[in-house]
Design an enzyme around this catalytic site. Structure first.
Site, short mmCIF file in Angstrom:
data_model
loop_
_atom_site.label_atom_id
_atom_site.label_comp_id
_atom_site.label_asym_id
_atom_site.label_seq_id
_atom_site.Cartn_x
_atom_site.Cartn_y
_atom_site.Cartn_z
N LYS A 124 0.87 -1.19 0.00
CA LYS A 124 0.00 0.00 0.00
C LYS A 124 0.90 1.22 0.00
O LYS A 124 2.03 1.17 0.48
CB LYS A 124 -0.87 0.02 1.26
CG LYS A 124 -2.12 0.87 1.13
CD LYS A 124 -3.23 0.09 0.49
CE LYS A 124 -4.44 0.93 0.22
NZ LYS A 124 -5.58 0.06 -0.19
N ASP A 177 -7.14 4.18 -4.47
CA ASP A 177 -7.76 4.05 -3.15
C ASP A 177 -8.37 5.43 -2.88
O ASP A 177 -8.64 6.17 -3.85
CB ASP A 177 -6.72 3.64 -2.08
CG ASP A 177 -7.37 3.19 -0.77
OD1 ASP A 177 -7.83 2.05 -0.71
OD2 ASP A 177 -7.43 3.99 0.19
#
Ligand code: NDP
Ligand code: 2IT
Length: 446
Positions: free
Chosen positions: A126, A166
Site C-alpha cells: 500500500k 484508493d
C-alpha cells in the site's frame, strides 16, 4: 491462549509505537490466527506472524511540486511493501491529508490476507501521500502526480510492485501517474491497475469493489434464505466503492436510502434510483462537490450535517467510506433497529468494539478484507489481461468477479463456520493466512 496472544501484541506494540491503526489490524488477525497456529504443528514455532507484521520494505520520500500560484508545496510520499510470498506487492495508493505510516501499514497488512483470499498471485502493499486533492485544479493534481511518480517509479514494476487507486486516487490520478511512469521508463507496461480501458485497463475495474461487496452480501443473505430484494440499505461514503455498491443494490431490487461524505449524510426515504445515483456520480466525480448538492435537485430528501448514517433504520449497512467510521455506539443503533447484515466496503470501517457487538448479537458481519476484495481481484485480472495483451469482455470479467467473491465466501465458511453462525472475521483471517504462511515456509527464513 490469551497470554500467548497478549505477549505477541505487546511485542508488536513495543516495536511499532504510536501506530494505533496498524496495531488494531494486527490484533484482529492475531486473535483469530494465533489459536490456529498453536493447533497446527507445521506453523507452530516458525514465527510466521511475527515475520508477517514486519514490512519487507518501507519507502518514504519527499514530493515537492509547484501549485498554480507558483508556491512550492512539499508532501510526503510512501510505499509499504509488506509481503511478496505469493506474488509481487499489490495494493492501492491513498491521497488524503490523514495519511501516515500507521494507516498505510494497516492497509498493507490487511492487503496480504485480502489478496491471498482472491486466489490470484498477489502479495501485499500500500502507498500514498498526505497530499489533499480537494480544491486542487487538474493541473495541480497532475504536477503532484508527476513529482510523486518521479521517485516512486524506481521502486515499482509490473513484476515487482503494482499500485492502484484508493481514497483520493481515481482514474484521473492513475492516468497522470501512468503517463509519468511511461515517460521515465520508456516502456508501456501494466505497472498500475485501474487504467483507462483504451490504454490497458480492464472493463469492470471501476465497478469491481462495489459490485463485489454486494455479491458478497448476497451470498451471506442467501445462506439464511434471504435476499437483497426489497431490503432498505444504508451506504456510507459516495466515492468509487459506495457508488457502485449502490448501483448493484438498486439493480438487485434493494432500496438505497442513504449515502454520505465527510460533511454528513443524505436521507432519501423514497430511495435513490439510478437517475438519482447518476446525479450523485456527477456531483462527486465531475463537479467534485459535496453530497448536500443532492438536496437542491431532490428537495424531498434530507441532509444531516456532520453526522454518520448509522442511526437510520435499515436492513443492511454497507460502510464504504473509511477506517473506524462505525463505532460500538453506531453498532448498537443498527442492532436496535433490527439491521441483519453489515458488509464492509471500506477497509476496517468498524471498530473492534462494534465487531464484538455484531458477533454477540449474531448479525451477519463481513470484514472488508473478504467483502471488498473484488477491487483488487479485478486488478489481478487487469494484470492477467496486460500480460496476455488481450481484453476480456464485460461479461467475462463480471463472471470471474462473481466466481471469486463466491469462492472467498466459501473459504470463510471453511474456517469460520460453527453450528449456527459464521464468524467471517475468523474465516477470512485464517483462510488468507494459510496460503501465505505455506509459501513463506516453502521459501525459507527470509
Ligand atoms: P473515494 O476517494 O472514491 O471515496 C471516499 C469516500 O469516503 C468519499 O465519499 C469521502 O468523502 C469519504 N471519506 C473519506 N475519508 C473520510 C473521513 N475521514 N470521514 C468521512 N468520510 C470520509 O475512495 P474509495 O471509494 O476508493 O475508497 C473508500 C474505502 O474503500 C476506503 O476505505 C478504501 O480503502 C476502500 N477500498 C477501496 C477500493 C478501491 O478499489 N477503490 C478497494 C477496496 C477497498 P469526501 O468526498 O468528503 O472526502
Ligand atoms: O484496498 C484495496 O484493495 C484497494 N484499494 C485496491 C487495490 C488494488 O490494487 O486494486
Amino acid at each position: 491462549m490469551k497470554k500467548i496472544i497478549e505477549k505477541f501484541i505487546n511485542q508488536v506494540e513495543s516495536r511499532n509505537k504510536n501506530e494505533p491503526e496498524f496495531l488494531q489490524a494486527v490484533t484482529e488477525v492475531a486473535e483469530t490466527v494465533i489459536p490456529y497456529i498453536v493447533k497446527n504443528d507445521i506453523y507452530y514455532g516458525q514465527n510466521i506472524l511475527l515475520r508477517m507484521v514486519e514490512p519487507e520494505r518501507v519507502i518514504s520520500f519527499r514530493v515537492a511540486w509547484i501549485d498554480d500560484y507558483e508556491q512550492i508545496q512539499v508532501n510526503r510520499g510512501y510505499r509499504v511493501e509488506m509481503n511478496s510470498a505469493i506474488g509481487p506487492y499489490k495494493g492501492g495508493l491513498r491521497f488524503h491529508p490523514s495519511v501516515n505510516l500507521s494507516i498505510l501499514k494497516f492497509l498493507a497488512f490487511e492487503q496480504i490476507f485480502k489478496n491471498s483470499l482472491t486466489t490470484l498471485p498477489m502479495g501485499g502493499g500500500k502507498g500514498g501521500s498526505d497530499f489533499n486533492p480537494r480544491g486542487r485544479t487538474d493541473t495541480e493534481v497532475m504536477r503532484f502526480c508527476q513529482s510523486f511518480m518521479t521517485e516512486l517509479f524506481r521502486h515499482i514494476g509490473p513484476n515487482r510492485d503494482i499500485p492502484a487507486g484508493d481514497i483520493g486516487v481515481g482514474s484521473r490520478e492513475i492516468g497522470f501517474l501512468f503517463g509519468q511512469y511511461k515517460r521515465l521508463k520508456n516502456e508501456f507496461t501494466g505497472v498500475l491497475t485501474g487504467k483507462g480501458v483504451t490504454w490497458g485497463g480492464s472493463l469492470i475495474r471501476p465497478e469491481a469493489t462495489g459490485y463485489g461487496v454486494v455479491y458478497f452480501a448476497e451470498k451471506m443473505l442467501e445462506f439464511q434464505n434471504k435476499s437483497i430484494r426489497g431490503k432498505k440499505v444504508v451506504i456510507s461514503g459516495s466515492g468509487n466503492v459506495a457508488q457502485y455498491a449502490a448501483e448493484k443494490v438498486i439493480k438487485l431490487g434493494g432500496i438505497v436510502i442513504s449515502m454520505s461524505d465527510s460533511t454528513g449524510f443524505i436521507l432519501d426515504k423514497e430511495g435513490i434510483n439510478i437517475e438519482k445515483l447518476n446525479y450523485i456520480m456527477d456531483i462527486k466525480n465531475v463537479k467534485r462537490k459535496r453530497i448536500n448538492e443532492y438536496i437542491s435537485k431532490f428537495p424531498k430528501a434530507e441532509f444531516h450535517e456532520n453526522r454518520s448514517p448509522w442511526g437510520i433504520k435499515c436492513d443492511i449497512a454497507l460502510p464504504c467510506a473509511t477506517q473506524n467510521e462505525l463505532t460500538h455506539l453506531d453498532a448498537k443503533k443498527l442492532i436496535d433497529n433490527k439491521c441483519i447484515c453489515v458488509c464492509e466496503g471500506a477497509n476496517m470501517p468498524s471498530t473492534p468494539e462494534a465487531i464484538n457487538l455484531f458477533h454477540k448479537n449474531k448479525i451477519l458481519f463481513a470484514p472488508g478484507k473478504a467483502s471488498n476484495a473484488g477491487g483488487v481481484a479485478v486488478s489481478g485480472l487487469e494484470m492477467a489481461q496486460n500480460s496476455l495483451r488481450y481484453n476480456w469482455s464485460r461479461k467475462e470479467v463480471d463472471e470471474k468477479l462473481r466466481t471469486i467473491m463466491n469462492d472467498i465466501h466459501e473459504s470463510c465458511l471453511i474456517y469460520g463456520k460453527s453450528e449456527n453462525y459464521v464468524n467471517y472475521v475468523k474465516g477470512a483471517n485464517i483462510a488468507g493466512f494459510v496460503k501465505v504462511a505455506d509459501a513463506m515456509l516453502a521459501q525459507g527464513v527470509v
